[in-house]
Write a protein that holds these residues in place. Structure first.
Motif, PDB file in Angstrom:
ATOM      1  N   ASP A 151       1.385  37.409 -15.109  1.00 15.47           N
ATOM      2  CA  ASP A 151       0.861  38.554 -15.852  1.00 15.47           C
ATOM      3  C   ASP A 151       1.135  38.297 -17.333  1.00 15.47           C
ATOM      4  O   ASP A 151       2.243  38.525 -17.802  1.00 15.47           O
ATOM      5  CB  ASP A 151       1.555  39.842 -15.394  1.00 15.47           C
ATOM      6  CG  ASP A 151       1.050  41.067 -16.110  1.00 15.47           C
ATOM      7  OD1 ASP A 151       0.173  40.937 -16.996  1.00 15.47           O
ATOM      8  OD2 ASP A 151       1.532  42.176 -15.790  1.00 15.47           O
ATOM      9  N   PRO A 152       0.128  37.824 -18.079  1.00 16.19           N
ATOM     10  CA  PRO A 152       0.348  37.485 -19.493  1.00 16.19           C
ATOM     11  C   PRO A 152       0.857  38.658 -20.330  1.00 16.19           C
ATOM     12  O   PRO A 152       1.523  38.461 -21.336  1.00 16.19           O
ATOM     13  CB  PRO A 152      -1.033  37.036 -19.977  1.00 16.19           C
ATOM     14  CG  PRO A 152      -1.801  36.705 -18.756  1.00 16.19           C
ATOM     15  CD  PRO A 152      -1.240  37.551 -17.652  1.00 16.19           C
ATOM     16  N   ALA A 153       0.575  39.858 -19.917  1.00 18.41           N
ATOM     17  CA  ALA A 153       1.037  41.036 -20.657  1.00 18.41           C
ATOM     18  C   ALA A 153       2.527  41.297 -20.431  1.00 18.41           C
ATOM     19  O   ALA A 153       3.159  41.990 -21.227  1.00 18.41           O
ATOM     20  CB  ALA A 153       0.230  42.257 -20.246  1.00 18.41           C
TER      21      ALA A 153
END
Length: 73
Positions: A36-38
């Motif tokens: 999850d890049p966030a």
């Protein structure tokens, strides 16, 4: 390969493990997770203490984040 952690974090973790009554602890390196890049999860060292009476049972403690050289203050 070596890993850098804060000495205060390492000391606190050792104290928690000792206070639990454990005599032995297993350390495991957990790689960074950017699924999850966030909300990326940094690489860390996981601590699992062996049960005093049954060494096939482990108790997990919180991880300590591994630092990169640019994170040192």
């Amino acid at each position: 390969m070596g890993y850098i952690v804060r000495t205060s974090d390492l000391f606190q973790m050792a104290k928690e493990v000792l206070d639990s009554g454990a005599k032995y602890v297993e350390l495991e390196y957990l790689e960074e997770d950017r699924t999850d890049p966030a909300d990326p999860i940094p690489s860390s060292i996981n601590f699992s203490a062996l049960d005093v009476l049954d060494h096939s049972v482990f108790y997990d403690f919180e991880d300590i984040d591994v630092l990169s050289p640019d994170q040192l203050d």
